[in-house]
Design an enzyme around this catalytic site. Sequence first.
Site, PDB file in Angstrom:
ATOM      1  N   CYS A 194       1.115  -1.039  -0.018  1.00  0.00           N
ATOM      2  CA  CYS A 194       0.337   0.345   0.400  1.00  0.00           C
ATOM      3  C   CYS A 194       0.553   1.573   0.334  1.00  0.00           C
ATOM      4  CB  CYS A 194      -1.198  -0.063   0.906  1.00  0.00           C
ATOM      5  SG  CYS A 194      -1.780   1.375   1.515  1.00  0.00           S
ATOM      6  N   TYR A 215      -5.334   5.447  -9.074  1.00  0.00           N
ATOM      7  CA  TYR A 215      -6.931   4.972  -9.068  1.00  0.00           C
ATOM      8  C   TYR A 215      -7.947   4.929  -9.847  1.00  0.00           C
ATOM      9  CZ  TYR A 215      -3.921   2.639  -4.719  1.00  0.00           C
ATOM     10  OH  TYR A 215      -2.921   2.552  -4.206  1.00  0.00           O
TER      11      TYR A 215
END
Length: 320
Positions: free
Chosen positions: A55, A192
């Site tokens: 992440c 994203y």
Amino acid sequence: MSTRDVSHQTDIAKMKTETDGSFKRLDASFRNSIEKGSQFEPEKDRYHLYVSYACPWATRCLIVRKLKGLEDLIPVSVVSPRMGAHGWPFASVDPFPGAETDPLYNSEHIKDLYLSIAPDYSGRFTVPVLWDKKDKTIVNNESSEIIRIFNTAFNHLLPKEYAELDLYPKSLRPKIDELNEWIYPKINNGVYRSGFATTQEAYSTAVTELFEALDNVEKILAGGKKYIVGDQLTECDVRLWVTVIRFDPVYVGHFKCNIRNIRDGYPNINQWMKNLYWNNASFKDCTSFEHIKTHYYWSHPAINPTRIVPVGPIPAIQPL
């Protein structure tokens, strides 16, 4: 422990996009700080950091933790990169190389920590999680705030060279804030917004904005600049770097961010990225390309239903 169905909060396959097909990231829910005189006093070994090497938001915190010499003050636990139907798993249920068990509660998933303190919690069960062992609660799960906590809160407990390192110096704050204002939505979250878009229009808008913003960064780094703001390492470098290091291995292919790659399309950004990786252990040691690639290609079955992880690019990052 809650027995209600929380799969819409843990299962990325159940993630909803907006009616126009665009991806909107939810704000973090736990937003406390660590400071003298507050509920959360800066103390050695009171806090625990839960992260994923995969992440980018969690990696921001890992990098700053190491830059500031906080390893002995704030222990860390790493989850498996294979985020499945129950969210981020610990090694107790998914013993992926480099993943660890939860040393505090032997939790199976990150969601267990959230539900233990907030059974009705309705957000996503994200990392990083900055946990308070004394009050058994989450202090903060917003990476941009955690890195500022790490930047200043523990300075009085640190050796001089670490205490004096300031990633958000007053003289540069206006410029740092100005850059964060567009680097976050267009690049950090822009990858994203491109990858999770479910309509052509939403994707095209996001990917165009992403590459226009990368073009701007390329100009900022012209002339061999080693840092984005001033002539020193700041949080601006950390925040952007975690996205750029993932760009060629993941975002180009998996998220369809393929107008250009970093190594061939952005020589200034590529050099800046390589300088930090090869010359600063805080960046290199907090990077696991195996975790990064496995997470994205394995954890998003709507985008990659076969879960095949690509071999390339080789090398994951070029030598200096």
